[in-house]
Motif scaffolding. Sequence first.
Motif, PDB file in Angstrom:
ATOM      1  N   LYS A  66       0.831  -1.205   0.000  1.00 45.78           N
ATOM      2  CA  LYS A  66       0.000   0.000   0.000  1.00 45.78           C
ATOM      3  C   LYS A  66       0.862   1.250   0.000  1.00 45.78           C
ATOM      4  O   LYS A  66       0.595   2.212  -0.715  1.00 45.78           O
ATOM      5  CB  LYS A  66      -0.920  -0.009   1.224  1.00 45.78           C
ATOM      6  CG  LYS A  66      -1.829   1.207   1.309  1.00 45.78           C
ATOM      7  CD  LYS A  66      -2.714   1.138   2.539  1.00 45.78           C
ATOM      8  CE  LYS A  66      -3.593   2.376   2.637  1.00 45.78           C
ATOM      9  NZ  LYS A  66      -4.452   2.341   3.852  1.00 45.78           N
ATOM     10  N   SER A  67       1.930   1.233   0.802  1.00 49.28           N
ATOM     11  CA  SER A  67       2.827   2.380   0.884  1.00 49.28           C
ATOM     12  C   SER A  67       3.514   2.643  -0.448  1.00 49.28           C
ATOM     13  O   SER A  67       3.618   3.780  -0.901  1.00 49.28           O
ATOM     14  CB  SER A  67       3.874   2.143   1.976  1.00 49.28           C
ATOM     15  OG  SER A  67       4.819   3.185   2.005  1.00 49.28           O
ATOM     16  N   LEU A  68       3.981   1.584  -1.111  1.00 49.47           N
ATOM     17  CA  LEU A  68       4.659   1.744  -2.397  1.00 49.47           C
ATOM     18  C   LEU A  68       3.705   2.263  -3.462  1.00 49.47           C
ATOM     19  O   LEU A  68       4.090   3.054  -4.323  1.00 49.47           O
ATOM     20  CB  LEU A  68       5.259   0.410  -2.841  1.00 49.47           C
ATOM     21  CG  LEU A  68       6.461  -0.092  -2.033  1.00 49.47           C
ATOM     22  CD1 LEU A  68       6.893  -1.455  -2.533  1.00 49.47           C
ATOM     23  CD2 LEU A  68       7.617   0.892  -2.111  1.00 49.47           C
ATOM     24  N   VAL A 111       0.305  -0.885  16.495  1.00 44.45           N
ATOM     25  CA  VAL A 111       0.032   0.125  15.475  1.00 44.45           C
ATOM     26  C   VAL A 111      -0.939   1.151  16.059  1.00 44.45           C
ATOM     27  O   VAL A 111      -2.027   0.800  16.513  1.00 44.45           O
ATOM     28  CB  VAL A 111      -0.565  -0.505  14.204  1.00 44.45           C
ATOM     29  CG1 VAL A 111      -0.856   0.578  13.163  1.00 44.45           C
ATOM     30  CG2 VAL A 111       0.383  -1.551  13.635  1.00 44.45           C
ATOM     31  N   LEU A 112      -0.519   2.421  16.055  1.00 50.74           N
ATOM     32  CA  LEU A 112      -1.311   3.494  16.646  1.00 50.74           C
ATOM     33  C   LEU A 112      -1.673   4.539  15.599  1.00 50.74           C
ATOM     34  O   LEU A 112      -0.976   4.699  14.594  1.00 50.74           O
ATOM     35  CB  LEU A 112      -0.526   4.192  17.765  1.00 50.74           C
ATOM     36  CG  LEU A 112      -0.011   3.350  18.927  1.00 50.74           C
ATOM     37  CD1 LEU A 112       0.824   4.221  19.854  1.00 50.74           C
ATOM     38  CD2 LEU A 112      -1.155   2.718  19.689  1.00 50.74           C
ATOM     39  N   ASP A 113      -2.749   5.256  15.863  1.00 47.16           N
ATOM     40  CA  ASP A 113      -3.032   6.467  15.108  1.00 47.16           C
ATOM     41  C   ASP A 113      -1.928   7.471  15.425  1.00 47.16           C
ATOM     42  O   ASP A 113      -1.569   7.669  16.592  1.00 47.16           O
ATOM     43  CB  ASP A 113      -4.401   7.017  15.522  1.00 47.16           C
ATOM     44  CG  ASP A 113      -4.747   8.296  14.797  1.00 47.16           C
ATOM     45  OD1 ASP A 113      -5.474   8.237  13.806  1.00 47.16           O
ATOM     46  OD2 ASP A 113      -4.284   9.366  15.249  1.00 47.16           O
ATOM     47  N   VAL A 116      -2.737  10.138  18.000  1.00 48.88           N
ATOM     48  CA  VAL A 116      -2.752   9.572  19.354  1.00 48.88           C
ATOM     49  C   VAL A 116      -1.326   9.374  19.850  1.00 48.88           C
ATOM     50  O   VAL A 116      -1.006   9.654  21.011  1.00 48.88           O
ATOM     51  CB  VAL A 116      -3.527   8.239  19.373  1.00 48.88           C
ATOM     52  CG1 VAL A 116      -3.350   7.530  20.715  1.00 48.88           C
ATOM     53  CG2 VAL A 116      -5.006   8.478  19.102  1.00 48.88           C
ATOM     54  N   TYR A 117      -0.454   8.904  18.967  1.00 47.85           N
ATOM     55  CA  TYR A 117       0.940   8.681  19.348  1.00 47.85           C
ATOM     56  C   TYR A 117       1.619   9.992  19.750  1.00 47.85           C
ATOM     57  O   TYR A 117       2.302  10.058  20.774  1.00 47.85           O
ATOM     58  CB  TYR A 117       1.690   8.033  18.193  1.00 47.85           C
ATOM     59  CG  TYR A 117       3.182   7.936  18.420  1.00 47.85           C
ATOM     60  CD1 TYR A 117       3.697   7.119  19.422  1.00 47.85           C
ATOM     61  CD2 TYR A 117       4.070   8.675  17.645  1.00 47.85           C
ATOM     62  CE1 TYR A 117       5.068   7.039  19.643  1.00 47.85           C
ATOM     63  CE2 TYR A 117       5.434   8.595  17.860  1.00 47.85           C
ATOM     64  CZ  TYR A 117       5.927   7.777  18.857  1.00 47.85           C
ATOM     65  OH  TYR A 117       7.275   7.707  19.073  1.00 47.85           O
ATOM     66  N   HIS A 118       1.428  11.048  18.962  1.00 51.66           N
ATOM     67  CA  HIS A 118       2.027  12.344  19.294  1.00 51.66           C
ATOM     68  C   HIS A 118       1.512  12.851  20.644  1.00 51.66           C
ATOM     69  O   HIS A 118       2.285  13.369  21.464  1.00 51.66           O
ATOM     70  CB  HIS A 118       1.705  13.370  18.208  1.00 51.66           C
ATOM     71  CG  HIS A 118       2.495  13.195  16.948  1.00 51.66           C
ATOM     72  ND1 HIS A 118       3.840  12.908  16.958  1.00 51.66           N
ATOM     73  CD2 HIS A 118       2.133  13.275  15.637  1.00 51.66           C
ATOM     74  CE1 HIS A 118       4.280  12.816  15.714  1.00 51.66           C
ATOM     75  NE2 HIS A 118       3.270  13.021  14.902  1.00 51.66           N
ATOM     76  N   VAL A 140       7.052   6.170  11.987  1.00 57.06           N
ATOM     77  CA  VAL A 140       5.890   7.001  11.674  1.00 57.06           C
ATOM     78  C   VAL A 140       5.671   6.995  10.166  1.00 57.06           C
ATOM     79  O   VAL A 140       6.568   7.329   9.397  1.00 57.06           O
ATOM     80  CB  VAL A 140       6.086   8.442  12.180  1.00 57.06           C
ATOM     81  CG1 VAL A 140       4.875   9.298  11.838  1.00 57.06           C
ATOM     82  CG2 VAL A 140       6.333   8.453  13.685  1.00 57.06           C
ATOM     83  N   ASP A 141       4.476   6.597   9.748  1.00 54.31           N
ATOM     84  CA  ASP A 141       4.132   6.549   8.329  1.00 54.31           C
ATOM     85  C   ASP A 141       2.776   7.214   8.129  1.00 54.31           C
ATOM     86  O   ASP A 141       1.733   6.572   8.201  1.00 54.31           O
ATOM     87  CB  ASP A 141       4.099   5.101   7.838  1.00 54.31           C
ATOM     88  CG  ASP A 141       3.865   4.999   6.332  1.00 54.31           C
ATOM     89  OD1 ASP A 141       3.920   6.048   5.655  1.00 54.31           O
ATOM     90  OD2 ASP A 141       3.627   3.883   5.836  1.00 54.31           O
ATOM     91  N   LYS A 142       2.814   8.531   7.952  1.00 54.46           N
ATOM     92  CA  LYS A 142       1.600   9.322   7.737  1.00 54.46           C
ATOM     93  C   LYS A 142       0.627   9.161   8.907  1.00 54.46           C
ATOM     94  O   LYS A 142       0.928   9.551  10.018  1.00 54.46           O
ATOM     95  CB  LYS A 142       0.953   8.943   6.410  1.00 54.46           C
ATOM     96  CG  LYS A 142       1.839   9.224   5.211  1.00 54.46           C
ATOM     97  CD  LYS A 142       1.153   8.840   3.919  1.00 54.46           C
ATOM     98  CE  LYS A 142       2.053   9.092   2.732  1.00 54.46           C
ATOM     99  NZ  LYS A 142       1.425   8.672   1.459  1.00 54.46           N
ATOM    100  N   ASP A 143      -0.550   8.563   8.655  1.00 54.99           N
ATOM    101  CA  ASP A 143      -1.599   8.510   9.677  1.00 54.99           C
ATOM    102  C   ASP A 143      -1.402   7.402  10.702  1.00 54.99           C
ATOM    103  O   ASP A 143      -2.141   7.334  11.683  1.00 54.99           O
ATOM    104  CB  ASP A 143      -2.973   8.332   9.017  1.00 54.99           C
ATOM    105  CG  ASP A 143      -3.368   9.546   8.193  1.00 54.99           C
ATOM    106  OD1 ASP A 143      -2.892  10.651   8.512  1.00 54.99           O
ATOM    107  OD2 ASP A 143      -4.143   9.393   7.235  1.00 54.99           O
ATOM    108  N   THR A 144      -0.454   6.509  10.476  1.00 59.38           N
ATOM    109  CA  THR A 144      -0.228   5.418  11.420  1.00 59.38           C
ATOM    110  C   THR A 144       1.221   5.404  11.895  1.00 59.38           C
ATOM    111  O   THR A 144       2.132   5.765  11.151  1.00 59.38           O
ATOM    112  CB  THR A 144      -0.558   4.053  10.787  1.00 59.38           C
ATOM    113  OG1 THR A 144       0.286   3.842   9.646  1.00 59.38           O
ATOM    114  CG2 THR A 144      -2.007   3.985  10.371  1.00 59.38           C
TER     115      THR A 144
END
Length: 238
Positions: A66-68, A111-113, A116-118, A140-144
């Motif tokens: 999905k990332s690629l 795996v966190l939002d 939420v992680y920040h 960190v990869d965008k929204d997750t």
Amino acid sequence: VFSSVTSVINMSIFKDQFVLEELIQEIEKKSTALSFGPLQSNGHVSVQGSFPAIKLLREFLLAKAKSLSEEDKREESKTHQRPRRKLQQHRLATEMSNSTRDADGGKQVVVLDTDVYHYMKHFFPRTLLMKNDVAISDVVDKDTTTLYIQKAGRGPAADQVLRVKEKIESQSVKLHNTLRKERIYFEGRRRDEKKRYTWVCEHLKSQYPSLLTIPYDTHIDVIGNSSEVFQFTKAVKN
């Protein structure tokens, strides 16, 4: 209970970004918990190992595919495709080793939002502090955001790793149910207006100590409980 399972994975979706033979060889060297069969002409390869290790491999490859796909959409030119391909291959092999190693419980993945992680990292840092025998790293990869929790020492610490994971998950669920994010956009604003917004946010933060503001070039994210976020953004815009 399955002590070992075999799965057939279609690696052909990565053929435009990687040299599949080299990629599988690198992943195989890094992933001692898994055993890879020969690569077939259609891009399929059989993988054998414990069920947790196979599950981690599947989840990782789905996320990476999905990332690629998203990266390819943003690619403006193919002139740098070859060196980028090598960089991606090295990164994928490195991340793969992190995802499958110690699948017997010595390593846990959460795996966190990202919002939420920040917020958790800012207001609940003790939840994410490394313990004596446990190390925590993040991607960190965008929204997750993916957290890797693993043993830091040689002694048995699987139970402690699991406790840290459960503590993080419990805190994240509480925050996920209470937090709201509002975004203040700079689009169409002059430079002096952007500076004013940033200054006002900093000035108001003392009145809203439980809010987290994250400034970016194009916007400011405001994260906190619903009522305070509403009051804060209204005050900034006024």
